[in-house]
Design an enzyme around this catalytic site. Structure first.
Site, PDB file in Angstrom:
ATOM      1  CG  HIS A 159     -41.493  48.717 -15.190  1.00 36.96           C
ATOM      2  ND1 HIS A 159     -40.382  49.038 -15.911  1.00 36.96           N
ATOM      3  CD2 HIS A 159     -41.713  47.405 -15.385  1.00 36.96           C
ATOM      4  CE1 HIS A 159     -39.945  47.962 -16.520  1.00 36.96           C
ATOM      5  NE2 HIS A 159     -40.743  46.960 -16.219  1.00 36.96           N
ATOM      6  CD  GLU A 169     -53.933  38.646 -27.280  1.00 38.89           C
ATOM      7  OE1 GLU A 169     -53.700  39.166 -26.188  1.00 38.89           O
ATOM      8  OE2 GLU A 169     -53.037  38.339 -28.083  1.00 38.89           O
ATOM      9  CG  ASP A 217     -54.271  42.895 -26.164  1.00 36.86           C
ATOM     10  OD1 ASP A 217     -54.352  44.141 -26.155  1.00 36.86           O
ATOM     11  OD2 ASP A 217     -53.212  42.283 -26.357  1.00 36.86           O
ATOM     12  CB  CYS A 262     -51.482  34.526 -19.624  1.00 35.83           C
ATOM     13  SG  CYS A 262     -51.920  34.997 -21.288  1.00 35.83           S
TER      14      CYS A 262
HETATM   15  C1  PEP Z   1     -53.040  40.082 -22.655  1.00 33.18           C
HETATM   16  O1  PEP Z   1     -53.367  40.753 -23.640  1.00 33.18           O
HETATM   17  O2  PEP Z   1     -53.805  39.863 -21.687  1.00 33.18           O
HETATM   18  C2  PEP Z   1     -51.702  39.473 -22.565  1.00 33.18           C
HETATM   19  C3  PEP Z   1     -51.439  38.529 -21.708  1.00 33.18           C
HETATM   20  O3  PEP Z   1     -50.731  39.927 -23.347  1.00 33.18           O
HETATM   21  P1  PEP Z   1     -50.126  41.410 -23.354  1.00 33.18           P
HETATM   22  O4  PEP Z   1     -50.493  42.050 -22.045  1.00 33.18           O
HETATM   23  O5  PEP Z   1     -48.672  41.239 -23.523  1.00 33.18           O
HETATM   24  O6  PEP Z   1     -50.804  42.027 -24.526  1.00 33.18           O
HETATM   25 MG    MG Z   2     -52.225  40.701 -25.472  1.00 37.27          MG
END
Ligand code: PEP
Ligand code: MG
Length: 679
Positions: free
Chosen positions: A294, A531, A555, A602
């Site tokens: 956070h 990922e 990931d 993302c």
């Molecule tokens: C990622 O792995 O980049 C992702 C967007 O999902 P998380 O961070 O929730 O694993």
């Molecule tokens: Mg992920």
């Protein structure tokens, strides 16, 4: 009893001569005087015994607690405090080598979690865990003890409401939600009732009861495999520390900040950041923390240059030291030499700031007219408002696992439906994408079986396929909510087409069932999270099965480089700009283009302006990020030319190491910054 916290500021630390002076002063008083390190070594030292003092090994920068107890305790404490402030009356006749070694330039590698380079002065901040003692309370006083605890809760609530208001004003609503969560913890009977029960059952003082209950809750959270959920543990810790401070009457004390303060800490709690004078804090450097903590998310949102995961950096610093924090390279330089400062002054461009005034909305156009969509990643319903506040093109990723507030606890079909419906509403015309629960064994029926290697275990799509009752409930809620507005679904962590096909079959079956039951619902677009390396390597095949890709760079870095994203010990190997990662992104973007489907990036990479430019250079035109970062990313992308970014991205793809990529990219970013300021 009187006590004070102090830092050893003399260059040579509390060595023999200084300790002797301390013994001399301490021995003038009748009261007992003890010293204790605040960094975990709990041994107490007698300030009247030189041997005892030396066992503290208190070098320069060590934080100590001094306790005086007896008839002249206040005078004794004042005398010792004054001796500390005079650096033990030493005239610095120490060994010269030692002095110069202490101020030699020191570089430490960590993880840059935001943008920018800052040259400033260290301000040490230690949250520290309070020492809490157990006291037995007489039967007749138990009710009073409970009332004392309730009063501390009430004060904490008022404090948090003030912090939240301030966070809303200074950080934007997108960040204030964290304090909503803190307020919820305070209302949670799991915390308040358990503490009161403990007080009564164990005849315990409120401090001890709060600590025991807090530790129990924390231990549950530390066992969670998913990093995002585990981070909630630090929020609980934050609230417990606040309650303990209120119970002991010791409020948080934050020093006045100099103009160029760089906060250095072992770790920072979100509420501490919100309570600081943010006009003066220029950067943050912490021993702990990760990309997704956070603290890191808030720092990014504020445009604060931040490097985390510096391990034992805190103890090497003292307030006032010169420091450079380079979030781009994930590095800090303590006591930088004049040449180093000059180099940095040349290359540093300040952190990207959100433009003033009216927020811009919709896609951003680059200088050569390419439109880039900027969507929001959200986790909690309290963040939905941020989608509009920061001008996002809808929600690119809703991490639905945040609905599972506690391990082993599922949310109902209705609760999920209501959430997805309000998500759709908040996302507006651009729509929202819900990710199926990206969780592992810590939820659901097999939560007690700990896996040896959870990141490679029964998580994400595998968990969903194994626990179809959970998956089907979620899918039904999504299909129902899709009848109220544009909503899509993405399958997390698919390894290949097989995973996609199996998940799609479940979704199709549930759609048919809902239709047969005459329940209002709608088919949804189905995407795959790319990922893991096997998905990258078979991206062309997966593209033929789905409506869109989502590239999860967090990931992707972890799995491509085999580096645990939550492990501080290996954070220097977590290199977002590694050529292998760029190759994976490039390959995925090309596969999506060839199949004519969109790809939304993302991962947190999209939240960092400089990295967002690289993503555009690699052909990405759809990015989803922390909402508060949208204005900064928008500002940078509106000043680039995609052909130039592409040319540099191609060079980066041909590089051999992450260092080479960083070098190429930083050079480009510098030239681009200079060009844009000339425009
Ligand atoms: C990622 O792995 O980049 C992702 C967007 O999902 P998380 O961070 O929730 O694993
Ligand atoms: Mg992920």
């Amino acid at each position: 009893m009187a006590e004070r916290r102090l830092q050893v500021t003399s260059r040579l630390g509390l060595h023999a001569r200084a300790a002797a002076n301390l013994v001399r002063v301490a021995s003038q008083f009748k009261s007992s005087l003890t010293l204790q390190r605040l960094d975990g070594n709990a041994e107490e030292a007698d300030a009247k015994s030189i041997l005892s003092i030396l066992t503290l090994a208190a070098s320069r920068g060590t934080d100590l607690k001094i306790v005086a107890s007896g008839e002249d305790e206040h005078e004794a404490l004042e005398a010792v405090v004054s001796l500390f402030s005079r650096d033990f009356d030493e005239t610095e006749k120490g060994d010269g080598n030692h002095v110069s070694r202490a101020t030699q330039e020191l570089r430490c590698k960590g993880l840059g979690v935001s943008d920018g380079v800052v040259i400033g002065r260290v301000l040490r901040l230690q949250e520290g865990t309070r020492n809490v003692y157990r006291a037995e309370i007489a039967e007749a006083d138990l009710e009073r003890e409970r009332r004392r605890f309730r009063a501390a809760v009430r004060v904490a609530r008022r404090q948090l409401e003030t912090i939240k208001d301030r966070a809303e004003k200074e950080l934007g609503r997108g960040h204030a939600y964290i304090f909503d969560a803190h307020l919820l913890f305070l209302q949670d009977a799991k915390l308040t009732r358990d503490v009161e029960d403990y007080i009564v059952k164990e005849r315990s003082n409120a401090e001890w009861a709060a600590k025991v209950v807090g530790d129990r809750l924390l231990s549950i959270y530390t066992q969670i495999n998913d990093e995002y959920l585990r981070e909630r543990g630090s929020d609980i810790e934050d609230v417990i520390q606040r309650l303990l401070a209120n119970l002991t009457g010791e409020g948080p004390k934050y020093p006045n900040l100099s103009e160029d303060a760089v906060v250095v800490s072992t770790d920072l709690l979100p509420s501490t950041i919100a309570e600081l004078n943010l006009n003066h804090v220029k950067a943050i450097a912490t021993d702990g923390g990760g990309w997704t903590s956070h603290m890191a998310i808030i720092a990014r949102g504020l445009g604060l240059t931040t490097v985390v995961g510096l391990r034992d950096f805190y103890q090497r610093t003292r307030t006032g030291d010169r420091i450079i924090v380079d979030a781009r390279r994930g590095e800090v330089v303590l006591h930088p030499a004049e040449e180093t400062i000059a180099q940095y002054q040349f290359t540093s461009a300040g952190p990207a700031l959100a433009p003033d005034g009216e927020i811009e909305r919709g896609p951003v156009k680059t200088l050569d007219g390419v439109e880039i969509s900027l969507r929001a990643n959200v986790e909690l319903s309290t963040e939905f408002q941020a989608v509009r506040d920061f001008g996002a093109c809808g929600v690119g990723l809703f991490r639905s696992e945040f609905l599972l507030s506690r391990p082993g606890l599922m949310t109902s079909d209705t609760e999920q439906y209501e959430t997805y419906k309000s998500l759709t509403e908040a996302a507006g015309e651009y729509g929202a994408i819900v990710r199926l629960f990206d969780v592992g064994g810590e939820v659901g029926p097999d939560m007690k079986e700990r896996e040896r290697n959870p990141a490679l275990g029964l998580r994400a799509v595998r968990f969903n396929l194994r626990h179809q009752e959970i998956m089907r409930t979620q899918v039904r809620a999504i299909l129902r909510a899709a009848a109220t507005g544009p909503l899509s679904l993405v399958i997390p962590m698919v390894a290949d087409v097989g995973d996609v096909r199996m998940a799609k079959r479940v979704i199709e079956e549930e759609l048919e069932r809902l239709k047969a039951e005459n329940v209002s619902c709608s088919p949804v677009q189905i995407g795959a999270m790319i990922e893991v390396p096997s998905a990258v390597l078979t991206a062309e095949k997966i593209a033929g099965e789905v409506d869109f890709f989502e590239l999860g760079t967090n990931d992707l870095v972890q799995y491509t480089l085999a580096v645990d994203r939550g492990n501080n010990k290996v954070s220097e190997w977590f290199r977002t700009l590694h050529p292998a990662v760029l190759y994976g992104i490039d390959r995925t973007v090309q596969a999506a283009k060839a199949a004519g489907i969109p790809v939304i990036v993302c991962g947190e990479m999209a939240s960092t302006p400089a990295y967002a430019v690289l993503l555009v250079g690699l052909g990405a035109i759809d990015l989803s990020m922390t909402p508060a970062m949208i204005p900064a990313v928008r500002a940078v992308l509106s000043q680039i030319n995609t052909n130039e970014a592409r040319a540099v991205a191609l060079k980066c793809l041909a590089a051999a190491t992450a260092d080479e990529v960083e070098e190429l990219w930083l050079n480009y970013a510098e030239v681009a910054t200079r060009q844009s300021s000339n425009r």
